[in-house]
Scaffold this motif. Structure first.
Motif, short mmCIF file in Angstrom:
data_model
loop_
_atom_site.label_atom_id
_atom_site.label_comp_id
_atom_site.label_asym_id
_atom_site.label_seq_id
_atom_site.Cartn_x
_atom_site.Cartn_y
_atom_site.Cartn_z
N ASN A 127 0.84 -1.20 0.00
CA ASN A 127 0.00 0.00 0.00
C ASN A 127 0.88 1.26 0.00
N ASP A 128 1.90 1.22 0.81
CA ASP A 128 2.81 2.35 0.88
C ASP A 128 3.58 2.54 -0.43
N LEU A 129 3.89 1.44 -1.07
CA LEU A 129 4.64 1.48 -2.34
C LEU A 129 3.91 2.24 -3.44
N ARG A 130 2.61 2.32 -3.28
CA ARG A 130 1.84 2.97 -4.34
C ARG A 130 2.24 4.41 -4.54
N ALA A 131 2.89 4.98 -3.51
CA ALA A 131 3.35 6.36 -3.66
C ALA A 131 4.56 6.43 -4.59
N THR A 132 5.31 5.34 -4.69
CA THR A 132 6.57 5.41 -5.46
C THR A 132 6.61 4.50 -6.69
N VAL A 133 5.72 3.52 -6.73
CA VAL A 133 5.76 2.58 -7.86
C VAL A 133 4.44 2.68 -8.64
N ALA A 134 4.55 2.73 -9.96
CA ALA A 134 3.35 2.90 -10.79
C ALA A 134 2.38 1.73 -10.59
N ARG A 135 1.13 2.11 -10.62
CA ARG A 135 0.05 1.16 -10.44
C ARG A 135 0.19 -0.08 -11.33
N ALA A 136 0.48 0.17 -12.61
CA ALA A 136 0.56 -0.96 -13.55
C ALA A 136 1.68 -1.91 -13.15
N LYS A 137 2.76 -1.33 -12.63
CA LYS A 137 3.88 -2.18 -12.23
C LYS A 137 3.52 -3.00 -11.01
N PHE A 176 12.89 -2.68 -7.96
CA PHE A 176 12.10 -2.06 -6.90
C PHE A 176 12.67 -2.26 -5.50
N ASN A 177 13.88 -2.85 -5.43
CA ASN A 177 14.39 -3.17 -4.10
C ASN A 177 14.46 -1.95 -3.19
N THR A 178 14.94 -0.83 -3.71
CA THR A 178 15.07 0.36 -2.88
C THR A 178 13.70 0.81 -2.36
N GLU A 179 12.74 0.87 -3.27
CA GLU A 179 11.41 1.31 -2.87
C GLU A 179 10.80 0.35 -1.84
#
Ligand code: ADP
Ligand code: MG
Length: 494
Positions: A36-46, A81-84
């Protein structure tokens, strides 16, 4: 919510004492919060593509292990995406220092309770499928985010000799809207990637986040919208909306043919935007000149910028597209199967994708890897006129006859040699096919343990029995193994 305190009897080291504890998140909750938190940094489609069927499968004091269903997803998560992921994980649980990734194919199967379920992200911009709001009610702000499919990007559009120019023009327009080719007119047959390019332009501009208003609309919806606003005496709203665009993307303008009022309205919109230096991109199934039934003034406007076509891609490009689509879906399909599809589908890229999706779906249903034959069966169903190329007539499509035949076909299937299969090698690449051959000989062809033992270089029957058991066990525990086994069985008609 989870910060509520509770008393619990801790029977660990402090047996007998009451400890005041913050309840821990279970693994699934933890992972849901991280994603859920990742949604701020990773695109939805991804997220939808790469986080599907993932789970936290291990946790220690300062690290977590993420289980992913495919090697491709593992690569993506750990490399891209490891950093995110690590940042989000630390936000949710500051003790976490490291994140590890591990492939666990069983996660892929529905009903694995550990795997993430995107349902928990409901709500307005959740990851659930979005409904199309009614056009008239949509504000421009929402309008664009709803309409453009984020999966279509200029990066994942595969470039080949037959669409290179169109892609280059689209990129130029996306980089500097209104500066290069105006209007840009892209034409080509059905399923050639026009909509993909058009939306790719929109996505590229929106991603840069420079507050440009991007409007994507199909010509059909443009017409319907116009009719509706006329009926409701709100034609001014309609004008306002389109004239706010910095970038106007109109798909399939052949639909305007013979619709005079729409053409009239579009002509004024076009001029207003054009004069203001705004970018216009159009697609159609034919070049402007061939749009009989379209007003000459529109045709000449359409021709005044850049006109490019997209054609059916050559074999290499088709193959590259299939690889790209597999990659996007996190699927691994044997390369020869992809080649077979690329060779035989020669209508549209959409059909190419359709056959691939079908192959994936079928194999998921049957829990086996797609094979050339399973794809061929599907192709035959789609009443096509062209003969299927790439495989000889059903010569090899007969049931296995005897042990020699069995070993030969198992060897072919796994691309090892007959000598290898009969050898004592313990390498998995060789031992697995050998054990499967032994299993099939015993369970499906009815040979005795002694007969099989003798055939495989004089092994005693307990060794043979051991192989049979081994196959049974792996089929149960390893979904990928099971798929290969089932595909083999189908291929040799056992
Ligand atoms: P059109 O609008 O020309 O009918 P689409 O843009 O809808 O075709 O393309 C059909 C499908 O084929 C889409 O899923 C699109 O992503 C895919 N496609 C077409 N060309 C390419 C390409 N060059 N690279 C990647 N995908 C493509
Ligand atoms: Mg289209």
């Amino acid at each position: 919510m989870w910060i509520t305190l509770d008393f619990r009897l801790d029977l660990g080291q402090n047996a007998g004492t009451f400890a005041l504890k913050k309840p821990k998140l279970d693994k699934r909750e933890l992972w849901e919060k991280i994603v859920n938190d990742l949604r701020a940094t990773v695109a939805r489609a991804k997220i939808l593509t790469w986080f599907k069927a993932t789970a936290v499968i291990g946790k220690s004091e300062d690290s977590i292990t993420i289980g992913v269903p495919t090697a491709m997803a593992e690569l993506q998560l750990s490399q891209k995406f490891n950093t995110e992921i690590t940042n989000s994980a630390q936000k949710i649980d500051p003790k976490i220092k490291t994140v590890a990734y591990r492939v666990d194919p069983s996660l892929e199967f529905k009903g694995d309770a550990r795997a993430i379920d995107f349902d928990f992200l409901k709500g307005e911009d959740g990851l659930k499928k979005r409904k199309m709001p009614k056009q008239a009610e949509v504000k421009i702000g929402d309008f664009r985010s709803v309409q453009i499919d984020k999966r279509y990007t200029l990066e994942n559009f595969v470039v080949g000799p037959d669409n290179r120019l169109a892609h280059a023009a689209a990129s130029a327009v996306a980089n500097e809207p209104g500066k290069n080719y105006n209007p840009l007119f892209i034409y080509g047959g059905v399923g050639m990637g026009k909509t993909h390019l058009l939306q790719g332009i929109g996505n590229a501009i929106e991603r840069r986040n420079n507050n440009l208003v991007v409007i994507y609309q199909t010509s059909e919806m443009f017409t319907n919208e116009l009719i509706k606003t006329i009926r409701e005496h709100k034609a001014d709203h309609f004008k306002d909306k389109y004239r706010k665009a910095d970038v106007l993307l109109i798909d399939d303008v052949q639909f305007f043919v013979k619709k005079e009022r729409t053409q009239e309205e579009f002509f004024h919109t076009f001029n207003a935007l054009y004069m203001a230096g705004k970018q216009i991109v159009l697609t159609a199934d034919r070049p402007p000149k061939e749009l009989a039934g379209l007003d000459d003034r529109l045709i000449s406007r359409f021709e005044q910028g850049m006109v490019v076509d997209v054609q059916f891609p050559d074999f290499e490009t088709r193959l590259a597209i299939l690889h790209e689509k597999c990659h996007e879906r996190g699927m691994i399909i044997p390369p020869e199967v992809l080649e077979f599809i690329a060779e035989n589908v020669s209508e549209s890229v959409r059909e190419l994708e359709g056959v691939l999706v079908q192959a994936i779906a079928e194999s998921e249903l049957e829990k086996s890897t797609p094979t050339i034959r399973s794809v061929m069966k599907h192709l035959k169903k789609t009443n096509r006129k062209k003969p299927i190329i790439g495989i000889e007539d059903d010569v090899n499509f007969e049931p296995v006859k005897n042990l020699d035949d069995l070993v030969k076909r198992v060897a072919e299937f796994f691309e090892v040699s007959v000598e290898d299969i009969k050898s004592p090698s313990r390498k998995a690449k060789i031992a697995n096919p050998r054990q499967m051959a032994i299993y099939l000989a015993r369970e499906k062809m009815g040979y005795t343990l002694e007969e099989i033992g003798e055939y495989f270089g004089g092994r005693d029957h307990t060794t043979i029995l051991h192989s049979v058991r081994k196959v049974e066990k792996q089929k149960e525990n390893d979904k990928r193994y099971l798929r290969n086994f089932n595909a083999l069985k189908k291929e040799i008609r056992l």
